[in-house]
Each structure stands twice: as C-alpha cells, then as structure tokens.
Design a protein around this motif. Structure first.
Motif, PDB file in Angstrom:
ATOM      1  N   ASN A  91       0.820  -1.208   0.000  1.00  0.00           N
ATOM      2  CA  ASN A  91       0.000   0.000   0.000  1.00  0.00           C
ATOM      3  C   ASN A  91       0.858   1.263   0.000  1.00  0.00           C
ATOM      4  O   ASN A  91       0.541   2.240  -0.671  1.00  0.00           O
ATOM      5  N   GLU A  92       1.970   1.231   0.723  1.00  0.00           N
ATOM      6  CA  GLU A  92       2.877   2.381   0.760  1.00  0.00           C
ATOM      7  C   GLU A  92       3.630   2.555  -0.559  1.00  0.00           C
ATOM      8  O   GLU A  92       4.051   3.668  -0.882  1.00  0.00           O
ATOM      9  N   MET A  93       3.804   1.466  -1.305  1.00  0.00           N
ATOM     10  CA  MET A  93       4.611   1.523  -2.529  1.00  0.00           C
ATOM     11  C   MET A  93       3.812   1.850  -3.782  1.00  0.00           C
ATOM     12  O   MET A  93       4.383   2.312  -4.770  1.00  0.00           O
ATOM     13  N   ILE A  94       2.514   1.624  -3.778  1.00  0.00           N
ATOM     14  CA  ILE A  94       1.710   1.893  -4.970  1.00  0.00           C
ATOM     15  C   ILE A  94       1.812   3.374  -5.332  1.00  0.00           C
ATOM     16  O   ILE A  94       1.518   4.240  -4.523  1.00  0.00           O
ATOM     17  N   GLY A  95       2.304   3.639  -6.541  1.00  0.00           N
ATOM     18  CA  GLY A  95       2.462   5.003  -7.013  1.00  0.00           C
ATOM     19  C   GLY A  95       3.733   5.683  -6.548  1.00  0.00           C
ATOM     20  O   GLY A  95       3.933   6.874  -6.796  1.00  0.00           O
ATOM     21  N   SER A  96       4.628   4.947  -5.911  1.00  0.00           N
ATOM     22  CA  SER A  96       5.855   5.532  -5.374  1.00  0.00           C
ATOM     23  C   SER A  96       6.966   5.576  -6.422  1.00  0.00           C
ATOM     24  O   SER A  96       6.801   5.113  -7.547  1.00  0.00           O
TER      25      SER A  96
END
Length: 162
Positions: A91-96
């Motif tokens: 969740n923290e990495m999506i779009g990062s």
C-alpha cells in the motif's frame, strides 16, 4: 548556498544507504519515496544471519567471472531494491518512486549504465512502484517509467544481463 534539487537529494540518500552494502563487487542503495516521504531503504547484503561476502572475503560470481545481470542464483546477497521492497507494505509503494545508486566497491566510481536486474524489475512491477531514478553521476540521473518494463518485456525475448 544553493539548495539541492529533490531528485538528487533522494539519490544522495540512496548513495549513503549503499555504504552499508556488503558486496565485494558493487554497492547499491535504494530508497522508496511516496508523497515526498521516505517509505523504506535497502542495500545489498546477505540474508539476515548468513555471512556477508565482505566477511568471507570472496565473491563466487567474481571467481566464476560471471557478467553483471546474469546468474544471480549464485549470489549470496539480496539486492538493494529487494531489501527496500521487503521493508515496506505494498500500500505504501503503490504510485511511489524508487531511487537507486550503484557504486563500484573497488574503485568507488558510479556503476556505469546501472539498471535493475530482471528479478528486481519483476518485484518493482508487482510492488506498484511507478518510477525509478538511477544515478549516472553526482548530478546526472536517468528516469525509468516502470510501465516501460511491462511494455518491453526483455524476459520474453530471452535477453540476458543489462
């Protein structure tokens, strides 16, 4: 004093992280950033509890003269990108964005034409990371849109290395 641009700031952080690396060939550091916040970091090193190449004083891939980007099943280390991904939630990495710096462990020079290996590319794609910044020199970098790794799948063509 001139303020450092944001991309090179994060690449500087990745370079600092690389200094913890234990590979005898190359020290890579990775930083995952989302919404201007560092999500996680990673560097090259053996899995927890196993001896590092620096501790053993030998690199099997170097001894066998294996080119970079090939035969990683023989390597003792977990890559910087992989360690950064392992330390974050999807969740923290999506779009990062992932910031990557590679330094030659012998010469201290930046790794020429550095890139993510095919295993790391697959993990980055599945993690939902959108962009990878790769340092070429202290101030120069390349930007890779992860979608290009999906559209141009080198694994389907049997291309080795990078």
């Amino acid at each position: 004093m001139e303020r450092r641009d944001k991309i090179n700031y994060y690449l500087d952080l990745a370079e600092m992280v690389s200094q913890r690396g234990t590979c005898l060939r190359r020290r890579f550091g990775a930083v995952i950033v989302k919404n201007d916040e560092v999500v996680s970091t990673g560097y090259v090193g053996a899995p927890r509890g196993r001896k590092n190449c620096t501790d053993m004083g030998r690199c099997i891939r170097e001894e066998l003269q294996i080119p970079r980007g090939e035969r990683y099943e023989l390597c003792r280390s977990v890559h910087a990108e992989q360690n950064a991904i392992i330390s974050a939630s999807r969740n923290e990495m999506i779009g990062s964005s992932l910031f990557l710096v590679g330094v030659d462990a012998v010469t201290g020079a930046y790794v020429e034409n550095a890139n993510c290996c095919s295993m790391c590319k697959r993990m980055i794609i599945n993690a939902g990371i959108e962009r990878v910044y790769i340092r070429d020199s202290k101030d120069a970098f390349r930007v890779v849109e992860v979608q290009s790794w999906i559209d141009n799948d080198e694994s389907a063509a049997g291309i080795l290395g990078y």
